[in-house]
Design a protein around this motif. Structure first.
Motif, short mmCIF file in Angstrom:
data_model
loop_
_atom_site.label_atom_id
_atom_site.label_comp_id
_atom_site.label_asym_id
_atom_site.label_seq_id
_atom_site.Cartn_x
_atom_site.Cartn_y
_atom_site.Cartn_z
N THR A 1 -26.05 -4.30 7.05
CA THR A 1 -24.98 -5.12 7.62
C THR A 1 -25.61 -6.08 8.62
O THR A 1 -26.62 -5.76 9.26
N LEU A 2 -25.00 -7.25 8.75
CA LEU A 2 -25.50 -8.28 9.66
C LEU A 2 -24.31 -8.95 10.32
O LEU A 2 -23.38 -9.38 9.63
N GLU A 3 -24.32 -9.02 11.64
CA GLU A 3 -23.21 -9.60 12.38
C GLU A 3 -23.46 -11.07 12.70
O GLU A 3 -24.56 -11.44 13.12
N GLU B 1 -16.41 -14.82 14.16
CA GLU B 1 -16.99 -13.47 14.10
C GLU B 1 -16.88 -12.94 12.68
O GLU B 1 -15.82 -13.01 12.05
N SER B 2 -17.98 -12.41 12.17
CA SER B 2 -17.97 -11.93 10.79
C SER B 2 -19.11 -10.95 10.57
O SER B 2 -20.11 -10.97 11.28
N GLN B 3 -18.90 -10.08 9.58
CA GLN B 3 -19.98 -9.20 9.14
C GLN B 3 -20.38 -9.58 7.72
O GLN B 3 -19.54 -9.83 6.87
N PHE B 4 -21.69 -9.63 7.49
CA PHE B 4 -22.24 -9.89 6.17
C PHE B 4 -22.81 -8.58 5.62
O PHE B 4 -23.38 -7.79 6.37
N VAL B 5 -22.65 -8.38 4.31
CA VAL B 5 -23.31 -7.27 3.64
C VAL B 5 -24.50 -7.86 2.89
O VAL B 5 -24.37 -8.85 2.18
N VAL B 6 -25.66 -7.24 3.07
CA VAL B 6 -26.89 -7.73 2.46
C VAL B 6 -27.47 -6.64 1.58
O VAL B 6 -27.57 -5.48 2.00
#
Length: 599
Positions: free
Chosen positions: A341-343, A323-328
């Motif tokens: 944000t993208l999960e 499980e992680s969140q990406f910042v775009v």
């Protein structure tokens, strides 16, 4: 709730085209650019900036490059050795050298840092080497793209560069040993039919990597092992929208994980920008599949750059991303930066992308076009101390107008409460996410869509009622509808009302003599306007003459069928065979008039 993003800005003495953070120090940013060859008075430089202050940037050191050579076009930072940082860059040789067929475009620099941080005095930038990795002698070509795979401790990295403005496009690969010291080794090269718009590299195992690149309309992947570089494989092709001829085009591409890519897509005719996330194929014969998509604000007609940061990075290429969140971040041609944000969700053996949601648009970040965009490294703190400094991930951007800006995006610790906590077991794991609230679709948009759907359903329902002549007409559409639509509904018998088949079966169960279907002749009618129906033994003296179905006049047959259909005793699906051998009473005279009026 945090609702703002602090920013710091600095104006330098030359146009900036590229930037990169120290992979081990989010407080050290390297920027580069220049005015190119010639006597225009604008030099070519590489600068180290201190970004530790969220509201102010400062220059730590600079290296003035040759005014006879081109400006710095690309930049990537490799590993450290002791206190020396390796910097890879793209710089074309002077026009005179290029005319001679020599272009040492691939440069390596070192940043010597005697102290523990960039603020320590004595920081120095120096050139380590210069070489040519491209083999085609094209005077107009330059090193347009440069990427390194994500650094892992004690693992080498793979680098990739690609040409720009070349008549014979190519991609060159090189190894970067984890020992640092400015060392590198050529890994091979690829001739490609069309120029790469963007590329990226991901490490898929201890000794394996994958390169992804895109041209205007296609995405390709290349497998790289210790001994082999595969041929490029097209995994996705953009096709025109239905009814259109112009295609959208890829602008940028980044790996999220070895299984997912995210791309920036410019729509045709400058009609907007989309973000597309793709699930990469696991088998040779498969293609990438669109996994998630989003769009930039309407005011952004084209994108100029993309940056991505994983807030829960794995520590080894052999680990599986959980499980992680990406910042775009996406830079627009209006000098804005759109943040999302993208999960990344992981359950059992299934990985998913979810919730691509905008959380802020940074408007007019620079007075001129944004040319470079990058995130600082982020390594989650293992300390549980509550007094720790507030965490943030930094986003740096540079522009041709001499400006560099760093935004500090605040983060917070997040515990997924949907995961049950086992009694007596370890506490639920936490991870970091952006502290700003992401915005989903506007509620106004949702309400409008629901209203439109309800209105359409209401119109369809009213049209149906009027077509079947039920209730009071409101739309007045019945005269304009096809005849087939205006046929009355078949009446379905209620649970207390038997079909003619049931009535015949009941009578035949008690009698063996011929049965007759007739009307009650006392003149009374039911709620449906027709006299009640009787089924029983035929007595000609009592009931009068009766005729078998087979001998009925066609007109009388029609009347009987319509009469039975109106009261729900018979439907077309039952067929006429159930009437064989059954007698029917007369439907003429007064009874005929009543039935005729009712029908």
């Amino acid at each position: 709730m945090v609702n703002r993003i602090p920013s710091a800005k600095i104006t330098l003495s030359y146009p900036l085209y590229t930037c990169a953070f120290d992979p081990a120090d989010p407080n050290q940013l390297v920027v580069a650019g220049g005015g190119g060859p010639g006597r225009n008075g604008v030099g070519n430089k590489i600068s180290v900036l201190d970004t530790s202050n969220p509201t102010g940037l400062s220059v730590v050191t600079e290296l003035e490059l040759s005014p006879n050579e081109d400006n710095v076009t690309t930049l990537a930072i490799g590993p450290r050795k002791d206190r020396n940082l390796t910097v890879f860059a793209g710089i074309n040789s002077s026009p005179e050298e290029i005319k001679k067929g020599k272009n040492d475009h691939f440069r390596v620099f070192g940043i010597n840092q005697p102290g523990k941080s960039a603020k320590t005095s004595g920081v120095r930038i120096y050139e380590v080497s210069r070489d040519a990795l491209f083999v085609h002698k094209d005077a107009s070509a330059y090193q347009r793209l440069l990427r390194l795979s994500h650094p892992y401790e004690n693992f080498p990295q793979l680098g990739a560069i690609a040409t720009g403005l070349s008549k014979e496009p190519e991609i060159a690969l090189f190894d970067v040993p984890c020992s640092g010291g400015g060392r590198w080794k050529s890994r091979g090269r690829l001739d490609i039919p069309k120029e790469a718009m963007d590329l990226d590299v991901v490490q898929t195992g201890p000794d394996t990597y994958q390169l992804a690149y895109c041209d205007d309309h296609e995405i390709f992947t290349v497998e790289v092992s210790k001994t082999e570089i595969s041929e490029p494989k097209c995994v996705y092709t953009i096709t025109p929208d239905e009814g259109a001829t112009a295609k959208a085009s890829f602008k940028s591409l980044r790996y999220l994980t070895p299984g997912f890519l995210i791309t920036v897509v410019n729509k045709p005719n400058s009609k907007g920008v989309a973000l597309h996330g793709y699930r990469l194929p696991t088998k040779d014969q498969e293609n990438a599949r669109l996994a998630i998509q989003g769009k930039l604000p309407k005011g952004v007609s084209k994108a100029t750059g993309l940056a991505v940061r994983n807030l829960s990075p794995i520590s080894s290429p052999s680990d599986r991303q959980g499980e992680s969140q990406f910042v775009v971040a996406v830079a627009g041609n209006d000098s804005s930066i759109s943040l999302f944000t993208l999960e990344h969700k992981s359950a059992a053996s299934v990985d998913l992308l979810a919730d691509l949601a905008p959380f802020q648009v940074l408007k007019s970040v620079h007075p001129s076009n944004i040319t470079g965009l990058t995130f600082s490294p982020f390594t989650p703190s293992k300390s549980s101390s509550k007094g720790a400094t507030e965490l943030s991930v930094k986003l740096a951007s540079v522009a041709v107008g001499f400006t560099a800006v760093v935004h500090s995006i605040p983060l917070k610790k997040h515990v997924d409460k949907s995961i049950p906590e086992r009694k007596g077991g370890p506490p639920r794991q936490s991870r970091y996410v952006v502290a700003l609230k992401s915005r989903g679709e506007s509620p106004v948009t949702v309400i409008t869509l629901v209203t439109i759907v309800v209105l359409i359903l209401a119109i369809i329902g009213q049209t149906f009622l009027e077509a079947k002549d039920i209730g009071k007409p409101i739309l007045g559409v019945r005269p304009y509808l096809p005849t087939s639509w205006t046929k009355p509904l078949r009446k379905v018998p209620s649970s207390s009302e038997k079909t003619i088949k049931d009535l015949l079966s009941d009578a035949q169960g008690h009698h063996t003599q011929p049965l007759v279907i007739r009307h009650d002749e006392n003149g009374e009618t039911g709620s449906d306007g027709v006299p009640p129906l009787h089924v029983g033994i035929h007595d000609e003296e009592v009931h009068g003459p009766a005729t078998s179905w087979e001998n009925l006049d066609p007109k009388d047959r029609h009347y009987w069928k319509e009469r039975l259909k109106k009261t729900g005793h018979w439907v077309e699906d039952m067929g006429e065979s159930i009437f064989q051998g059954v007698l029917f009473g007369e439907i003429g005279g007064a009874i005929g008039n009543i039935v005729g009026e009712a029908l």
